[in-house]
Motif scaffolding. Structure first.
Motif, short mmCIF file in Angstrom:
data_model
loop_
_atom_site.label_atom_id
_atom_site.label_comp_id
_atom_site.label_asym_id
_atom_site.label_seq_id
_atom_site.Cartn_x
_atom_site.Cartn_y
_atom_site.Cartn_z
N UNK A 1 0.54 -1.16 0.02
CA UNK A 1 -0.12 0.23 -0.11
C UNK A 1 0.87 1.37 -0.38
N UNK A 2 1.81 1.11 0.60
CA UNK A 2 2.49 2.23 0.42
C UNK A 2 3.83 2.61 -0.40
N UNK A 3 3.85 1.37 -0.91
CA UNK A 3 4.10 1.49 -2.84
C UNK A 3 3.38 2.00 -3.61
N UNK A 4 1.81 1.90 -4.01
CA UNK A 4 1.05 2.27 -4.49
C UNK A 4 1.01 3.81 -4.67
N UNK A 5 1.13 3.67 -3.15
CA UNK A 5 0.30 5.35 -2.64
C UNK A 5 1.50 6.38 -3.36
N UNK A 6 2.55 5.75 -2.91
CA UNK A 6 4.11 6.66 -2.89
C UNK A 6 4.16 6.19 -4.48
N UNK A 7 4.53 5.60 -5.63
CA UNK A 7 5.75 5.31 -6.10
C UNK A 7 4.78 7.12 -7.79
N UNK A 8 3.14 6.63 -7.66
CA UNK A 8 3.09 8.03 -8.91
C UNK A 8 3.90 9.29 -7.93
N UNK B 1 13.69 -1.85 -7.15
CA UNK B 1 15.28 -1.12 -7.36
C UNK B 1 15.16 -2.03 -8.69
N UNK B 2 15.22 -3.03 -9.34
CA UNK B 2 15.42 -3.08 -10.42
C UNK B 2 14.94 -2.74 -11.11
N UNK B 3 13.44 -1.77 -11.23
CA UNK B 3 12.47 -1.85 -12.16
C UNK B 3 12.94 0.13 -12.10
N UNK B 4 13.98 0.64 -11.36
CA UNK B 4 13.81 2.02 -10.84
C UNK B 4 15.20 2.20 -11.20
N UNK B 5 15.62 2.18 -12.43
CA UNK B 5 17.51 1.85 -12.26
C UNK B 5 17.72 4.06 -13.50
N UNK B 6 16.59 4.46 -13.67
CA UNK B 6 15.92 5.38 -13.97
C UNK B 6 16.75 6.62 -12.67
N UNK B 7 17.06 6.55 -12.30
CA UNK B 7 17.71 6.97 -10.58
C UNK B 7 16.53 7.92 -10.68
N UNK B 8 15.38 7.67 -10.18
CA UNK B 8 13.85 8.62 -10.22
C UNK B 8 13.63 7.94 -8.41
N UNK B 9 13.79 6.54 -8.68
CA UNK B 9 13.11 5.97 -6.93
C UNK B 9 14.06 5.24 -6.69
N UNK B 10 14.77 5.65 -4.90
CA UNK B 10 15.60 4.41 -4.47
C UNK B 10 14.83 4.24 -3.71
N UNK B 11 15.82 3.10 -2.96
CA UNK B 11 14.32 2.04 -1.95
C UNK B 11 16.18 1.62 -0.49
N UNK B 12 15.91 1.37 0.29
CA UNK B 12 16.43 1.13 0.69
C UNK B 12 15.26 -0.48 2.44
#
Length: 247
Positions: free
Chosen positions: A120-127, A171-182
């Motif tokens: 739910x966090x991903x769905x809300x924040x990613x857009x 992470x593997x979907x976000x190698x365009x440098x927009x989203x970081x994950x930890x």
């Protein structure tokens, strides 16, 4: 040390333990924090403390099992501050027990809070992250997500390992440098997590271990701050933080 000034950070499970410690530390370092949890009175009191100490804090009552609550948290932060830079997915429960106890309600609760709450966090924040061109998802996972440290932790460990796997996928979907994950995995930390454990023997054993070796929640908060403080082209993918005496 890089500055957190200007960062807008929302934190779930912020009414105590690691979430509260993270909110207080990030605010001290200059971030604006939005505390999210089910206990309104508690997060309001913490936010008042932060503001009285010169920090910037707001609150939002959130149940992470409700996707609409997470959307309201994120949209509220954007509406109030113009953006949301970081979402710390911290809410979690651990009603652990042996599988043979067949605690199906506890299994469902862990899946709903620990795993579905993260989604739910991903769905809300990613857009929002995509629209504004940057964003950082930090999840408080667990050393149990690396391996089941106890026979009673099978379902709990499974939910935490799933969170780590989803992080890696994002992470593997976000190698365009927009989203970081930890993903930050604590060992024994002195919190009230044991209160959610339904098996009395396991609950008492966990409390004894926390009393004997638990590190303060501030130790995990410092790891969160470290990951967030990195420049935009640096991603800290995983951090394991445990007591030096923990096997």
């Amino acid at each position: 040390m890089l500055s957190l000034h200007g960062k807008i950070v929302a934190i779930t499970g912020a009414s105590g333990g690691i979430g509260e410690a993270t909110a207080r530390l990030l605010a001290q370092r200059g971030a604006t924090v939005v505390l999210a949890a089910r206990r309104a009175e508690r997060i309001d009191a913490i936010a008042r403390d932060i503001r009285e100490e010169g920090g910037r804090a707001a609150t939002c009552v959130v149940d992470v099992t409700q996707a609409g609550d997470l959307r309201r948290l994120v949209s509220g932060a954007v509406e109030q501050y113009g953006r949301m830079d970081v979402l710390v997915n911290n809410a979690g429960i651990a009603p652990i027990s042996p599988l043979a106890d067949l605690d199906t309600e506890g299994w469902t609760a862990m899946i709903d809070v620990n795993l579905r709450g993260m989604l739910n966090c991903v769905a809300a924040a990613l857009p929002v992250f995509r629209e504004q061109g940057s964003g950082h998802l930090v999840s408080i996972v667990s050393m149990a997500g690396l391996h089941a440290v106890s026979p009673s932790m099978a379902v709990y460990a499974a939910t935490k390992n799933a969170v780590r796997t989803i992080h890696d996928g994002l992470r593997t979907e976000s190698t365009d440098g927009v989203v970081r994950t930890t993903a930050i995995s604590p060992g024994y930390v002195s919190t009230d997590l044991a209160d959610s454990m339904t098996d009395p023997h396991i609950r008492e054993l966990t409390r004894k271990n926390m009393d004997a070796m638990g590190i303060p929640p501030a130790a995990i908060a410092r790891a969160v701050a470290f990951a967030i403080e990195q420049p935009g082209d640096v991603e800290i993918g995983e951090i394991n933080v445990r007591p030096t005496v923990q096997a």
